[in-house]
Every structure is written in structure tokens, then in C-alpha cells.
Design a protein around this motif. Sequence first.
Motif, PDB file in Angstrom:
ATOM      1  N   ASP A  33       0.827  -1.195   0.000  1.00 34.98           N
ATOM      2  CA  ASP A  33       0.000   0.000   0.000  1.00 34.98           C
ATOM      3  C   ASP A  33       0.868   1.254   0.000  1.00 34.98           C
ATOM      4  OD1 ASP A  33      -2.287  -1.610   0.146  1.00 34.98           O
ATOM      5  OD2 ASP A  33      -2.104  -1.734   2.340  1.00 34.98           O
ATOM      6  N   PRO A  34       0.392   2.325  -0.648  1.00 36.36           N
ATOM      7  CA  PRO A  34       1.187   3.556  -0.698  1.00 36.36           C
ATOM      8  C   PRO A  34       1.351   4.188   0.673  1.00 36.36           C
ATOM      9  CG  PRO A  34      -1.015   3.933  -1.591  1.00 36.36           C
ATOM     10  CD  PRO A  34      -0.894   2.466  -1.368  1.00 36.36           C
ATOM     11  N   VAL A  35       2.452   4.910   0.835  1.00 34.54           N
ATOM     12  CA  VAL A  35       2.742   5.654   2.061  1.00 34.54           C
ATOM     13  C   VAL A  35       2.849   7.127   1.688  1.00 34.54           C
ATOM     14  CG1 VAL A  35       4.405   6.027   3.922  1.00 34.54           C
ATOM     15  CG2 VAL A  35       3.983   3.709   3.067  1.00 34.54           C
ATOM     16  N   SER A  36       2.232   7.986   2.484  1.00 33.91           N
ATOM     17  CA  SER A  36       2.332   9.418   2.227  1.00 33.91           C
ATOM     18  C   SER A  36       2.846  10.130   3.476  1.00 33.91           C
ATOM     19  CB  SER A  36       0.981  10.003   1.811  1.00 33.91           C
ATOM     20  OG  SER A  36       0.046   9.898   2.873  1.00 33.91           O
ATOM     21  N   GLU A  37       3.461  11.271   3.249  1.00 37.11           N
ATOM     22  CA  GLU A  37       3.948  12.124   4.330  1.00 37.11           C
ATOM     23  C   GLU A  37       3.457  13.535   4.044  1.00 37.11           C
ATOM     24  OE1 GLU A  37       6.458  13.791   7.523  1.00 37.11           O
ATOM     25  OE2 GLU A  37       5.424  11.908   7.172  1.00 37.11           O
ATOM     26  N   SER A  38       2.709  14.100   5.005  1.00 33.55           N
ATOM     27  CA  SER A  38       2.132  15.449   4.840  1.00 33.55           C
ATOM     28  C   SER A  38       1.361  15.559   3.529  1.00 33.55           C
ATOM     29  CB  SER A  38       3.234  16.504   4.916  1.00 33.55           C
ATOM     30  OG  SER A  38       3.897  16.437   6.165  1.00 33.55           O
ATOM     31  N   GLY A  39       0.677  14.475   3.145  1.00 36.07           N
ATOM     32  CA  GLY A  39      -0.163  14.486   1.954  1.00 36.07           C
ATOM     33  C   GLY A  39       0.540  14.176   0.660  1.00 36.07           C
ATOM     34  N   THR A  40       1.872  13.989   0.678  1.00 40.60           N
ATOM     35  CA  THR A  40       2.625  13.666  -0.531  1.00 40.60           C
ATOM     36  C   THR A  40       2.989  12.185  -0.525  1.00 40.60           C
ATOM     37  OG1 THR A  40       3.556  15.894  -0.725  1.00 40.60           O
ATOM     38  CG2 THR A  40       4.736  14.125  -1.852  1.00 40.60           C
ATOM     39  N   GLN A  41       2.649  11.477  -1.606  1.00 41.70           N
ATOM     40  CA  GLN A  41       2.969  10.057  -1.664  1.00 41.70           C
ATOM     41  C   GLN A  41       4.475   9.867  -1.789  1.00 41.70           C
ATOM     42  OE1 GLN A  41       0.513   7.610  -4.208  1.00 41.70           O
ATOM     43  NE2 GLN A  41       2.132   6.091  -4.453  1.00 41.70           N
ATOM     44  N   LEU A  42       5.020   8.994  -0.937  1.00 37.78           N
ATOM     45  CA  LEU A  42       6.462   8.740  -0.919  1.00 37.78           C
ATOM     46  C   LEU A  42       6.773   7.603  -1.886  1.00 37.78           C
ATOM     47  CD1 LEU A  42       7.211   9.068   2.907  1.00 37.78           C
ATOM     48  CD2 LEU A  42       7.310  10.814   1.114  1.00 37.78           C
ATOM     49  N   SER A  43       7.101   7.995  -3.101  1.00 36.37           N
ATOM     50  CA  SER A  43       7.457   7.024  -4.122  1.00 36.37           C
ATOM     51  C   SER A  43       8.548   7.617  -4.998  1.00 36.37           C
ATOM     52  CB  SER A  43       6.237   6.653  -4.968  1.00 36.37           C
ATOM     53  OG  SER A  43       5.757   7.793  -5.672  1.00 36.37           O
ATOM     54  N   PRO A  44       9.480   6.793  -5.499  1.00 35.06           N
ATOM     55  CA  PRO A  44       9.650   5.377  -5.191  1.00 35.06           C
ATOM     56  C   PRO A  44       9.934   5.150  -3.695  1.00 35.06           C
ATOM     57  CG  PRO A  44      11.063   6.059  -7.026  1.00 35.06           C
ATOM     58  CD  PRO A  44      10.513   7.292  -6.429  1.00 35.06           C
ATOM     59  N   ALA A  45       9.536   3.963  -3.204  1.00 33.48           N
ATOM     60  CA  ALA A  45       9.624   3.694  -1.767  1.00 33.48           C
ATOM     61  C   ALA A  45      11.060   3.638  -1.256  1.00 33.48           C
ATOM     62  CB  ALA A  45       8.902   2.377  -1.446  1.00 33.48           C
ATOM     63  N   GLY A  46      11.950   2.987  -2.007  1.00 35.81           N
ATOM     64  CA  GLY A  46      13.329   2.825  -1.543  1.00 35.81           C
ATOM     65  C   GLY A  46      14.048   4.142  -1.324  1.00 35.81           C
ATOM     66  N   PRO A  47      14.123   5.000  -2.346  1.00 32.93           N
ATOM     67  CA  PRO A  47      14.842   6.272  -2.184  1.00 32.93           C
ATOM     68  C   PRO A  47      14.244   7.199  -1.135  1.00 32.93           C
ATOM     69  CG  PRO A  47      14.596   5.735  -4.503  1.00 32.93           C
ATOM     70  CD  PRO A  47      13.758   4.747  -3.749  1.00 32.93           C
ATOM     71  N   THR A  48      12.950   7.056  -0.827  1.00 32.50           N
ATOM     72  CA  THR A  48      12.332   7.918   0.174  1.00 32.50           C
ATOM     73  C   THR A  48      12.314   7.273   1.560  1.00 32.50           C
ATOM     74  OG1 THR A  48      10.143   7.112  -0.527  1.00 32.50           O
ATOM     75  CG2 THR A  48      10.905   9.193  -1.466  1.00 32.50           C
ATOM     76  N   GLY A  49      12.934   6.111   1.710  1.00 31.01           N
ATOM     77  CA  GLY A  49      13.125   5.526   3.042  1.00 31.01           C
ATOM     78  C   GLY A  49      11.941   4.776   3.596  1.00 31.01           C
ATOM     79  N   VAL A  50      10.982   4.347   2.740  1.00 33.54           N
ATOM     80  CA  VAL A  50       9.824   3.628   3.265  1.00 33.54           C
ATOM     81  C   VAL A  50       9.697   2.223   2.673  1.00 33.54           C
ATOM     82  CG1 VAL A  50       8.518   5.650   3.993  1.00 33.54           C
ATOM     83  CG2 VAL A  50       8.294   4.840   1.627  1.00 33.54           C
ATOM     84  N   ALA A  51      10.805   1.665   2.199  1.00 30.25           N
ATOM     85  CA  ALA A  51      10.871   0.240   1.853  1.00 30.25           C
ATOM     86  C   ALA A  51      11.685  -0.460   2.932  1.00 30.25           C
ATOM     87  CB  ALA A  51      11.520   0.034   0.485  1.00 30.25           C
ATOM     88  N   THR A  52      11.324  -1.695   3.238  1.00 28.70           N
ATOM     89  CA  THR A  52      12.135  -2.477   4.173  1.00 28.70           C
ATOM     90  C   THR A  52      13.532  -2.643   3.577  1.00 28.70           C
ATOM     91  OG1 THR A  52      10.310  -3.644   5.227  1.00 28.70           O
ATOM     92  CG2 THR A  52      12.431  -4.788   5.166  1.00 28.70           C
ATOM     93  N   GLY A  53      14.547  -2.180   4.303  1.00 26.89           N
ATOM     94  CA  GLY A  53      15.921  -2.219   3.818  1.00 26.89           C
ATOM     95  C   GLY A  53      16.713  -3.310   4.518  1.00 26.89           C
ATOM     96  N   ILE A  54      17.442  -4.100   3.738  1.00 32.94           N
ATOM     97  CA  ILE A  54      18.220  -5.214   4.267  1.00 32.94           C
ATOM     98  C   ILE A  54      19.595  -5.198   3.621  1.00 32.94           C
ATOM     99  CG2 ILE A  54      18.421  -7.734   4.396  1.00 32.94           C
ATOM    100  CD1 ILE A  54      15.317  -7.821   4.167  1.00 32.94           C
ATOM    101  N   GLY A  55      20.650  -5.291   4.424  1.00 35.60           N
ATOM    102  CA  GLY A  55      22.004  -5.368   3.899  1.00 35.60           C
ATOM    103  C   GLY A  55      22.724  -6.599   4.390  1.00 35.60           C
ATOM    104  N   PHE A  56      23.434  -7.275   3.483  1.00 39.03           N
ATOM    105  CA  PHE A  56      24.279  -8.422   3.804  1.00 39.03           C
ATOM    106  C   PHE A  56      25.733  -8.029   3.558  1.00 39.03           C
ATOM    107  CE2 PHE A  56      20.286 -10.506   3.168  1.00 39.03           C
ATOM    108  CZ  PHE A  56      20.333 -11.756   3.760  1.00 39.03           C
ATOM    109  N   GLN A  57      26.559  -8.042   4.615  1.00 35.70           N
ATOM    110  CA  GLN A  57      27.994  -7.788   4.469  1.00 35.70           C
ATOM    111  C   GLN A  57      28.734  -9.100   4.698  1.00 35.70           C
ATOM    112  OE1 GLN A  57      29.778  -4.385   6.542  1.00 35.70           O
ATOM    113  NE2 GLN A  57      31.554  -5.652   7.046  1.00 35.70           N
ATOM    114  N   PRO A  58      29.401  -9.644   3.672  1.00 34.86           N
ATOM    115  CA  PRO A  58      30.082 -10.935   3.842  1.00 34.86           C
ATOM    116  C   PRO A  58      31.111 -10.876   4.963  1.00 34.86           C
ATOM    117  CG  PRO A  58      30.005 -10.287   1.520  1.00 34.86           C
ATOM    118  CD  PRO A  58      29.551  -9.099   2.307  1.00 34.86           C
TER     119      PRO A  58
END
Length: 295
Positions: free
Chosen positions: A193-218
Motif C-alpha cells: 500500500d502507498p505511504v504518504s507524508e504530509s499528503g505527498t505520496q512517498l514514491s519510489p519507496a526505496g529512495p524515500t526511506g519507506v521500503a524495508t531495507g536489508i544489507g548483507f555484508q560478507p
Amino acid sequence: MRAVPVLAICAMATISSAASAQEIDWKKVDEAIGRSAAVSGDVHRYGFPRTDLTVTLDGVTIKPALALGSWTAFKPMHGGAMVMGDLVLLETEINPVMAKLIENGIDITAVHNHVLRANPLTFYMHIGGHGDPVKLATAIRAGLAASKTPLTPPAARASQPAIDLDTAQLDQIIGVKGQPNGGVYQFGVPRRDPVSESGTQLSPAGPTGVATGIGFQPTGGGKAAITGDFVLTADEVNPVIKALRSNGIEVTAVHSHMLNEQPRLFFMHFWANDDAVKLAKGLRAAIDKTASAKS
């Protein structure tokens, strides 16, 4: 007065956003903040990796791309642009940076930890604002200058460092395609579902910080250190905590990042250093407890 169809309203909003993006002189924004942006859709995102810090956690030296990457993202909106971001700071840097940001009209939306036991301890200051994008960029650079964050753009890499993991298998388990970044294999899993902040839709989700972020460091031998944050609604918080902990993944923080988002969101940070495939399966079990988009 004739009613305007909903689709027409959405179309006009899209056209308005596109027009705003064209009106912004992004070259001036780049100059004000001191580097070029990574552009995704109409979002311009600037990274400020804390390459000046050597941070260790449970014997792992954390790469900037894993947990030490300050960033700020600009998105056109009515009246200029909105900005959001996350600044990585040492304890002694919090108050000087906060004072400079407030002085220049930037809002502070959260200050907290993301991981535990790190040496030195790092803290994360989330910021927001809207208005003239050049003024916002100037204010953020002034805030960062009150820390030891490197303000000279990092040299471009000829190639990405090798990722000593079975990334194809990780992609299959997590369910989205990951990307290498500075020796870290990163995933962004958006919500359905879309996420908005102060009425503005936050898309794309990744660059705006509202996608689940996961990092693997070997960390050698098929193992990896993992961290990041799950983006959750209230009813997802405890199911995800239980899924992570039952799979040997430590939950290190639960908190908000923004002030006026819809729906209300919580961000859950985590840490583990173990077999990468095992950890990916644990993360997938947690993702399955969320309303996340399928690739």
C-alpha cells in the motif's frame, strides 16, 4: 459546479508533480549540497557515507553501506520540494548538528540508535522539511558541516567490490533482486500500500526511506552480517519481532522515523552475523508477516 472525476484529480496531481520537478533547477540543488544526486523517478537522493569512521560491532568492521550511510532525499511538491533524510552521527555531534539544522529551518523528526554494542556508538538523526530546495540543501550541508561527515564527494569506483555470497540464492529467498553497493548486498522490499507524508505520496519507496531495507555484508565462509530496518504498521510489529528472534536475528530498535506519515509506521532494526542463507530464510519469514509487495 461539475464534479471532477477521481481519475482526473489523480492525473492532475501527477501532471502538477511533473511540472514541479521540471521547474526545480537540480543543478543548483547539487551545487548547494555539494554532490550529484542518484535520481529515481522524481526523487533526487544524496548520500553522505561516514567513511571517516571505523565502527566495529561483535568483531565486524561495519562498511559504510551497511549502517553508516547518511542520506537525504528531495521530492517535488506544491511550493517547491519536500526533503527527508537520516544522518549518521557520533554522540558528540548530535547537538551541534541539531542546532544548525533548526537554525536553518530543518525539522528534527527522530534521534535514536539503530544497532547495539557498536564501538564507537552511532546515532541516527531523521530530518524533514519543505520549501525552496536550494535553501533546504544549503541548510542540510550546514548541518552536516557541524559534524565530521566528509563533505567532499567520494571518488567514483571503477567497479563494485566482489560479494562473496550466493547472491542468486539470496535473491530467490528474499523475493526481490538485490544490488551490490560498496561491498554490501542490499535489498529494498516495498510495501503493497502507498505511504504518504504530509499528503505527498512517498514514491519510489526505496529512495524515500519507506521500503524495508536489508544489507548483507560478507564475513567469510558463507556468513554475513545483516542489518537494516523493517517498515511496519502497528499490528505487524510483534509478529515480526517473534519471527526474527525465532530465527536467531536480534531486534535492536523499534521506533518512528517521521511525524505525519499515513499509514502510521514503525521501523524495526535488526542485527545478526551467521550463515547468509539461514539468515535470509529468517528474514523472509519476517517479511511474510508484513503487507509487502511481491516482485
